[in-house]
Design a protein around this motif. Sequence first.
Motif, short mmCIF file in Angstrom:
data_model
loop_
_atom_site.label_atom_id
_atom_site.label_comp_id
_atom_site.label_asym_id
_atom_site.label_seq_id
_atom_site.Cartn_x
_atom_site.Cartn_y
_atom_site.Cartn_z
N GLY A 69 -8.23 -5.28 3.69
CA GLY A 69 -7.43 -5.90 4.74
C GLY A 69 -6.04 -6.27 4.27
O GLY A 69 -5.53 -5.71 3.29
N TRP A 70 -5.46 -7.22 4.99
CA TRP A 70 -4.06 -7.59 4.83
C TRP A 70 -3.88 -9.09 4.97
O TRP A 70 -4.61 -9.73 5.74
CB TRP A 70 -3.23 -6.89 5.92
N ALA A 71 -2.91 -9.64 4.23
CA ALA A 71 -2.50 -11.04 4.43
C ALA A 71 -1.07 -11.04 4.96
O ALA A 71 -0.19 -10.41 4.36
CB ALA A 71 -2.59 -11.80 3.11
N VAL A 89 1.05 -8.59 2.57
CA VAL A 89 0.53 -8.10 1.28
C VAL A 89 -0.77 -7.33 1.56
O VAL A 89 -1.66 -7.83 2.25
CB VAL A 89 0.30 -9.25 0.28
N ASP A 90 -0.81 -6.12 1.04
CA ASP A 90 -1.99 -5.25 1.17
C ASP A 90 -3.05 -5.76 0.19
O ASP A 90 -2.78 -5.87 -1.01
CB ASP A 90 -1.53 -3.82 0.78
N VAL A 91 -4.23 -6.06 0.70
CA VAL A 91 -5.30 -6.48 -0.22
C VAL A 91 -6.47 -5.48 -0.27
O VAL A 91 -7.55 -5.81 -0.72
CB VAL A 91 -5.80 -7.93 0.07
N ASN A 113 1.57 -0.46 8.78
CA ASN A 113 1.34 -1.57 7.84
C ASN A 113 1.89 -1.25 6.45
O ASN A 113 2.48 -2.12 5.80
CB ASN A 113 -0.17 -1.86 7.71
N HIS A 114 1.71 -0.02 6.00
CA HIS A 114 2.20 0.34 4.66
C HIS A 114 3.72 0.39 4.61
O HIS A 114 4.32 -0.04 3.63
CB HIS A 114 1.57 1.65 4.18
N THR A 115 4.35 0.90 5.66
CA THR A 115 5.81 0.89 5.70
C THR A 115 6.32 -0.55 5.62
O THR A 115 7.27 -0.86 4.89
CB THR A 115 6.31 1.55 7.01
N GLU A 145 -8.37 -2.62 -2.13
CA GLU A 145 -8.48 -2.43 -3.59
C GLU A 145 -7.50 -1.38 -4.12
O GLU A 145 -7.02 -1.48 -5.25
CB GLU A 145 -9.91 -2.02 -3.97
N HIS A 146 -7.16 -0.37 -3.30
CA HIS A 146 -6.24 0.67 -3.80
C HIS A 146 -4.87 0.10 -4.14
O HIS A 146 -4.10 0.71 -4.85
CB HIS A 146 -6.15 1.87 -2.83
N ALA A 147 -4.56 -1.10 -3.61
CA ALA A 147 -3.25 -1.72 -3.88
C ALA A 147 -3.17 -2.32 -5.29
O ALA A 147 -2.08 -2.51 -5.81
CB ALA A 147 -2.97 -2.81 -2.85
N VAL A 152 0.26 6.62 -6.30
CA VAL A 152 -0.98 6.94 -5.60
C VAL A 152 -1.00 6.28 -4.21
O VAL A 152 -1.38 6.90 -3.21
CB VAL A 152 -2.21 6.50 -6.43
N HIS A 153 -0.56 5.04 -4.17
CA HIS A 153 -0.62 4.27 -2.92
C HIS A 153 0.29 4.90 -1.86
O HIS A 153 -0.09 5.05 -0.69
CB HIS A 153 -0.19 2.83 -3.21
N TYR A 154 1.48 5.29 -2.28
CA TYR A 154 2.46 5.86 -1.34
C TYR A 154 2.16 7.34 -1.05
O TYR A 154 2.06 7.73 0.11
CB TYR A 154 3.86 5.70 -1.93
FE FE Z 1 -2.78 0.25 1.07
#
Ligand code: FE
Length: 196
Positions: A122-124, A156-158, A73-75, A160-162, A26-28
């Motif tokens: 967001g992102w860490a 790291v993707d934070v 960011n996702h890549t 919720e979908h992650a 789902v995420h990808y």
């Molecule tokens: Fe994401």
Amino acid sequence: MEFKLPELPYAKNALEPRISARTVEVHYEKHHRGYLNKLQKAIEGQPIAGKSLEEIILSAEGGVFNNAAQLWNHTFYWKSLSPKGGGQPGGDILKAIQGAFGSVDEFKRKFAEVANGQFGSGWAWLVRDEKSQLKILGTPNAENPLRQKATPLLVVDVWEHAYYLDFQNDRNGYTQACVDHLLNWEFAAANLKAAK
Ligand code: FE
């Protein structure tokens, strides 16, 4: 420039049992591909369509920025995780981590703290800033450290979908699984080397 969805660096079930094949699917396929499709639609026929993804991230605002940054960011996120990840870094990245945070364990503690403390989506990130210092950054929504003149080393993707399908509301459990078992130190080492 026509942007493409980069291939995943591993099979969709490769991060199990920490991150399920269903979450990666789902995420990808939905989220990551969705950002690509929305970006293409937004820039079609516009002068900005001739720019690189990084140039768009550094210059655009609003929806174009959001979708361009989320594509980037996702890549970077998929590459930041590895089925063989976690554990201890080695070589120059180990020295840099020890220099900046005292120890790998202290880095892991602080990274998890920033990831869990990021309010909302967001992102860490682990970054090397413009003074060549390693830092942990939390960024909201699509925000990317390139806009702060910092070089991303890991993320790291934070959103919720992650993690919601696997961990429900337990972001802490997801973050800890990433930090302990999935962080790709070889990728971080290569990014640090390229930044020098
Ligand atoms: Fe994401």
